[in-house]
Write a protein that holds these residues in place. Structure first.
Motif, PDB file in Angstrom:
ATOM      1  N   ASP A 209     -47.462 -40.547 -12.308  1.00  0.00           N
ATOM      2  CA  ASP A 209     -48.012 -39.798 -11.172  1.00  0.00           C
ATOM      3  C   ASP A 209     -47.262 -38.497 -10.917  1.00  0.00           C
ATOM      4  O   ASP A 209     -47.733 -37.638 -10.154  1.00  0.00           O
ATOM      5  N   ALA A 210     -46.093 -38.348 -11.518  1.00  0.00           N
ATOM      6  CA  ALA A 210     -45.223 -37.228 -11.175  1.00  0.00           C
ATOM      7  C   ALA A 210     -45.817 -35.859 -11.485  1.00  0.00           C
ATOM      8  O   ALA A 210     -45.724 -34.947 -10.645  1.00  0.00           O
ATOM      9  N   PRO A 211     -46.430 -35.617 -12.647  1.00  0.00           N
ATOM     10  CA  PRO A 211     -46.921 -34.264 -12.930  1.00  0.00           C
ATOM     11  C   PRO A 211     -47.892 -33.729 -11.880  1.00  0.00           C
ATOM     12  O   PRO A 211     -47.786 -32.564 -11.471  1.00  0.00           O
ATOM     13  N   ALA A 212     -48.810 -34.558 -11.430  1.00  0.00           N
ATOM     14  CA  ALA A 212     -49.782 -34.094 -10.427  1.00  0.00           C
ATOM     15  C   ALA A 212     -49.093 -33.806  -9.099  1.00  0.00           C
ATOM     16  O   ALA A 212     -49.429 -32.825  -8.410  1.00  0.00           O
ATOM     17  N   ILE A 213     -48.135 -34.643  -8.709  1.00  0.00           N
ATOM     18  CA  ILE A 213     -47.428 -34.420  -7.439  1.00  0.00           C
ATOM     19  C   ILE A 213     -46.596 -33.154  -7.511  1.00  0.00           C
ATOM     20  O   ILE A 213     -46.566 -32.349  -6.568  1.00  0.00           O
ATOM     21  N   ARG A 247     -32.901 -41.340 -20.289  1.00  0.00           N
ATOM     22  CA  ARG A 247     -33.826 -41.011 -21.375  1.00  0.00           C
ATOM     23  C   ARG A 247     -35.222 -40.734 -20.831  1.00  0.00           C
ATOM     24  O   ARG A 247     -35.869 -39.736 -21.200  1.00  0.00           O
ATOM     25  N   ARG A 248     -35.697 -41.602 -19.936  1.00  0.00           N
ATOM     26  CA  ARG A 248     -37.046 -41.435 -19.378  1.00  0.00           C
ATOM     27  C   ARG A 248     -37.130 -40.209 -18.476  1.00  0.00           C
ATOM     28  O   ARG A 248     -38.153 -39.499 -18.464  1.00  0.00           O
ATOM     29  N   LEU A 249     -36.068 -39.956 -17.711  1.00  0.00           N
ATOM     30  CA  LEU A 249     -36.087 -38.812 -16.796  1.00  0.00           C
ATOM     31  C   LEU A 249     -36.054 -37.492 -17.571  1.00  0.00           C
ATOM     32  O   LEU A 249     -36.725 -36.522 -17.190  1.00  0.00           O
ATOM     33  N   VAL A 250     -35.287 -37.446 -18.633  1.00  0.00           N
ATOM     34  CA  VAL A 250     -35.224 -36.212 -19.422  1.00  0.00           C
ATOM     35  C   VAL A 250     -36.583 -35.918 -20.046  1.00  0.00           C
ATOM     36  O   VAL A 250     -37.029 -34.753 -20.092  1.00  0.00           O
ATOM     37  N   ALA A 251     -37.263 -36.946 -20.517  1.00  0.00           N
ATOM     38  CA  ALA A 251     -38.593 -36.736 -21.099  1.00  0.00           C
ATOM     39  C   ALA A 251     -39.551 -36.156 -20.064  1.00  0.00           C
ATOM     40  O   ALA A 251     -40.322 -35.226 -20.352  1.00  0.00           O
ATOM     41  N   LEU A 252     -39.514 -36.680 -18.859  1.00  0.00           N
ATOM     42  CA  LEU A 252     -40.365 -36.152 -17.799  1.00  0.00           C
ATOM     43  C   LEU A 252     -39.929 -34.746 -17.415  1.00  0.00           C
ATOM     44  O   LEU A 252     -40.779 -33.855 -17.196  1.00  0.00           O
ATOM     45  N   HIS A 253     -38.627 -34.551 -17.319  1.00  0.00           N
ATOM     46  CA  HIS A 253     -38.084 -33.229 -16.996  1.00  0.00           C
ATOM     47  C   HIS A 253     -38.603 -32.184 -17.994  1.00  0.00           C
ATOM     48  O   HIS A 253     -39.041 -31.088 -17.601  1.00  0.00           O
ATOM     49  N   ALA A 254     -38.562 -32.525 -19.284  1.00  0.00           N
ATOM     50  CA  ALA A 254     -39.014 -31.595 -20.320  1.00  0.00           C
ATOM     51  C   ALA A 254     -40.501 -31.278 -20.178  1.00  0.00           C
ATOM     52  O   ALA A 254     -40.935 -30.130 -20.349  1.00  0.00           O
ATOM     53  N   LEU A 255     -41.288 -32.304 -19.846  1.00  0.00           N
ATOM     54  CA  LEU A 255     -42.721 -32.095 -19.652  1.00  0.00           C
ATOM     55  C   LEU A 255     -42.980 -31.141 -18.491  1.00  0.00           C
ATOM     56  O   LEU A 255     -43.782 -30.203 -18.597  1.00  0.00           O
ATOM     57  N   LEU A 256     -42.284 -31.363 -17.376  1.00  0.00           N
ATOM     58  CA  LEU A 256     -42.486 -30.523 -16.195  1.00  0.00           C
ATOM     59  C   LEU A 256     -41.979 -29.103 -16.430  1.00  0.00           C
ATOM     60  O   LEU A 256     -42.521 -28.137 -15.862  1.00  0.00           O
ATOM     61  N   ALA A 257     -40.945 -28.942 -17.255  1.00  0.00           N
ATOM     62  CA  ALA A 257     -40.380 -27.619 -17.517  1.00  0.00           C
ATOM     63  C   ALA A 257     -41.332 -26.725 -18.291  1.00  0.00           C
ATOM     64  O   ALA A 257     -41.160 -25.499 -18.318  1.00  0.00           O
ATOM     65  N   GLN A 258     -42.364 -27.308 -18.897  1.00  0.00           N
ATOM     66  CA  GLN A 258     -43.334 -26.505 -19.630  1.00  0.00           C
ATOM     67  C   GLN A 258     -44.188 -25.648 -18.697  1.00  0.00           C
ATOM     68  O   GLN A 258     -44.752 -24.642 -19.122  1.00  0.00           O
ATOM     69  N   SER A 259     -44.273 -26.060 -17.418  1.00  0.00           N
ATOM     70  CA  SER A 259     -45.135 -25.332 -16.490  1.00  0.00           C
ATOM     71  C   SER A 259     -44.377 -24.716 -15.317  1.00  0.00           C
ATOM     72  O   SER A 259     -44.989 -24.179 -14.393  1.00  0.00           O
ATOM     73  N   GLY A 260     -43.043 -24.798 -15.329  1.00  0.00           N
ATOM     74  CA  GLY A 260     -42.277 -24.208 -14.238  1.00  0.00           C
ATOM     75  C   GLY A 260     -40.834 -24.655 -14.287  1.00  0.00           C
ATOM     76  O   GLY A 260     -40.474 -25.578 -15.019  1.00  0.00           O
ATOM     77  N   GLY A 303     -35.529 -30.174 -26.844  1.00  0.00           N
ATOM     78  CA  GLY A 303     -35.425 -28.726 -26.953  1.00  0.00           C
ATOM     79  C   GLY A 303     -35.253 -28.014 -25.627  1.00  0.00           C
ATOM     80  O   GLY A 303     -35.750 -26.901 -25.444  1.00  0.00           O
ATOM     81  N   ILE A 304     -34.564 -28.625 -24.694  1.00  0.00           N
ATOM     82  CA  ILE A 304     -34.330 -28.012 -23.381  1.00  0.00           C
ATOM     83  C   ILE A 304     -32.830 -27.991 -23.102  1.00  0.00           C
ATOM     84  O   ILE A 304     -32.074 -28.818 -23.618  1.00  0.00           O
ATOM     85  N   PRO A 305     -32.365 -27.058 -22.258  1.00  0.00           N
ATOM     86  CA  PRO A 305     -30.944 -27.050 -21.878  1.00  0.00           C
ATOM     87  C   PRO A 305     -30.650 -28.206 -20.915  1.00  0.00           C
ATOM     88  O   PRO A 305     -31.549 -28.698 -20.222  1.00  0.00           O
ATOM     89  N   VAL A 306     -29.409 -28.643 -20.896  1.00  0.00           N
ATOM     90  CA  VAL A 306     -29.007 -29.683 -19.938  1.00  0.00           C
ATOM     91  C   VAL A 306     -29.063 -29.079 -18.538  1.00  0.00           C
ATOM     92  O   VAL A 306     -28.453 -28.039 -18.274  1.00  0.00           O
ATOM     93  N   PRO A 307     -29.825 -29.676 -17.623  1.00  0.00           N
ATOM     94  CA  PRO A 307     -29.951 -29.106 -16.281  1.00  0.00           C
ATOM     95  C   PRO A 307     -28.708 -29.369 -15.433  1.00  0.00           C
ATOM     96  O   PRO A 307     -27.799 -30.098 -15.839  1.00  0.00           O
ATOM     97  N   GLN A 308     -28.678 -28.756 -14.268  1.00  0.00           N
ATOM     98  CA  GLN A 308     -27.638 -29.093 -13.289  1.00  0.00           C
ATOM     99  C   GLN A 308     -27.762 -30.575 -12.954  1.00  0.00           C
ATOM    100  O   GLN A 308     -28.868 -31.085 -12.760  1.00  0.00           O
ATOM    101  N   ILE A 309     -26.642 -31.276 -12.877  1.00  0.00           N
ATOM    102  CA  ILE A 309     -26.644 -32.725 -12.688  1.00  0.00           C
ATOM    103  C   ILE A 309     -26.092 -33.081 -11.317  1.00  0.00           C
ATOM    104  O   ILE A 309     -25.090 -32.515 -10.856  1.00  0.00           O
ATOM    105  N   ALA A 310     -26.742 -34.039 -10.669  1.00  0.00           N
ATOM    106  CA  ALA A 310     -26.239 -34.590  -9.406  1.00  0.00           C
ATOM    107  C   ALA A 310     -26.145 -36.105  -9.532  1.00  0.00           C
ATOM    108  O   ALA A 310     -26.925 -36.735 -10.249  1.00  0.00           O
ATOM    109  N   VAL A 311     -25.161 -36.687  -8.862  1.00  0.00           N
ATOM    110  CA  VAL A 311     -25.015 -38.142  -8.790  1.00  0.00           C
ATOM    111  C   VAL A 311     -24.709 -38.522  -7.342  1.00  0.00           C
ATOM    112  O   VAL A 311     -24.311 -37.677  -6.542  1.00  0.00           O
TER     113      VAL A 311
END
Length: 465
Positions: A209-213, A247-260, A303-311
């Motif tokens: 559901d994340a891409p649409a949100i 692993r799952r979050l990075v995959a989603l992150h990469a998908l979302l980075a394609q559009s912004g 193929g994306i840079p490591v983003p800023q990380i928060a914990v």
């Protein structure tokens, strides 16, 4: 010495009953020359005499040093990669105005989940821009308060919060930073009530559901999408869950980075601590290095840079820094049939607190470590430390070995109670919540005063003059 057949397999008869395992106890916990247990240079017996019993005690220096250690560990692991890290202290573990101030002094941000936690952090002098607001059911008033006061980031937990936060941002003419909490579907190896990312769950939104949100967030003038958030649970010892979530979050992150832009990735907290000798907690340096390795690997794969990380650690910082002091009341030996019908004895040691000041054993089946406040040469006895409340499940320490001469009036200290004990405390049976005292360098001061009977009655409108 042979153990009691009623004892769990992990519980060994202590070779030295006075020993204090540094993995479990605050860094300042010691035995004085006469065998008395002391925290922060203060004898536990002196603290009870001054502040009463039960009593939460917080090792001020240990709490602060653990906060700095986490921040340093993540900076050391990620800064060589050119990646900035932000450490949020998870306020739900333990939050007072002074604790909030200490976290800010350690250069940590703070994660809050209610208007009460938000107000407490602000009362501690924390800049609202350094706060993150969580919550699966934020009220309109809480959202309005957060936006009005300039809270740094609001973590959106559902699709409907997009419109509600955007509306508040519009009212105040601001652009509110938001993250989207993702239910990654990772099944963390912890208690069912502590796992927060499996599919049948109230927190977050499914990955699908994340891409649409996110598209809706980006289309809103009042919102600034800064990244994703994930939290798979609490009191976790197995690194596999953190790796799979990353692993799952990075995959989603990469998908979302394609559009912004997706500048940040918040991987939450949940690292376990040692409550007993059977536990095997991670060190923060190990967690930081492991996460850096998996993120570098996964980001390179996409193929994306490591983003800023928060914990968002909470338990690791507050848990081992706190202990609870009790006074022993009734001591009751009970004969119990063990396996193969062999009779054995368990001794029930009742204390003047219980599930009102530590509900975790009743709620999660949590285990703890206890020690007598004085020296004893008596042989150890298998004990169950129980509370004063009207519940058979009112257990403070399910299994421990205490000296055989433990008796009425003795002082008992339970370790690693700094996280989620005061936060979850209640007035069950109309018992007042204990005070919190901070100790350091031989001095003590009250952080939160204890509740009296007058406090309990003050809110009862049925009273007559």
């Amino acid at each position: 010495m042979t153990g009691n057949p009623l004892a769990p397999s992990w519980l060994a008869v202590p070779a030295d009953p006075e020993a204090l395992d540094p993995r479990i106890w605050p860094s300042s916990a010691t035995r004085t020359d006469d065998g008395a247990l002391a925290i922060g240079g203060m004898a536990a017996s002196d603290l009870i005499a001054r502040f009463g019993s039960p009593l939460y005690v917080l090792d001020e220096r240990d709490l602060q040093s653990r906060a700095v250690r986490v921040r340093t560990a993540f900076a050391d692991a990620f800064e060589p990669l050119g990646v900035r890290t932000i450490v949020y202290y998870a306020g739900k573990a333990l939050l007072t105005a002074q604790v909030a101030a200490w976290m800010a002094e350690a250069d940590l941000h703070i994660d809050v989940a209610t208007d009460g936690e938000l107000a407490t952090a602000l009362a501690g002098g924390v800049d609202a821009a350094r706060l993150g607001l969580h919550g699966n059911n934020k009220s309109d008033a809480e959202i309005d308060m957060a936006v009005r006061l300039g809270v740094g980031t609001i973590v959106l937990d559902s699709a409907d919060e997009v419109e509600r936060v955007a509306a508040a941002a519009g009212r105040y003419g601001v652009r509110q930073r938001v993250r989207l909490r993702i239910n990654s579907g990772v099944h963390a190896s912890t208690h069912e009530y502590l796992a927060t990312a499996h599919e049948d769950q109230k927190f977050g939104v499914p990955i699908g559901d994340a891409p649409a949100i996110v598209e809706t967030i980006r289309a809103s003038e009042g919102l600034a999408f800064v990244g994703l958030h994930s939290h798979i649970g609490s009191q976790i010892f197995d690194a596999a869950g953190f790796r799979e979530a990353a692993r799952r979050l990075v995959a989603l992150h990469a998908l979302l980075a394609q559009s912004g832009p997706v500048p940040e990735l918040n991987l939450g907290g949940g690292w376990g601590i040692d409550y007993t000798s059977a536990d095997t907690a991670f060190e923060p340096e190990d967690i930081a290095v492991a996460l850096a390795e998996i993120l570098v690997e996964q980001c390179a794969e996409h193929g994306i840079p490591v983003p800023q990380i928060a914990v968002e650690p909470g338990r690791y910082i507050a848990g081992p820094a706190g202990v609870t002091l009790y006074t022993v009341g009734t001591v009751k030996p009970v004969a119990v049939a063990s396996g193969a019908g062999v009779a054995a004895q368990r001794t029930y040691v009742s204390v003047d607190g219980g599930m009102s000041d530590n509900v975790r054993p009743a709620l999660y089946g949590a285990d703890y470590t206890a020690a007598l406040g004085r020296r004893s040469d008596a042989a150890p006895m298998l004990s169950r430390v129980v509370g004063r409340h009207c519940e058979s499940g009112d257990i403070v320490v399910r299994d421990t070995y205490l000296p055989g001469d433990t008796g009425r009036g003795d002082l008992l200290v339970v370790a690693a109670t700094g996280a989620y004990c005061w936060s979850l405390s209640s007035n069950y049976n109309h018992v007042g919540r204990p005070p919190i005292v901070a100790v350091a360098d031989g001095a003590a001061r009250i952080l939160v005063r204890g509740e009296t009977i007058d406090d309990l009655l003050a809110r009862d409108t049925g009273l007559t003059d």
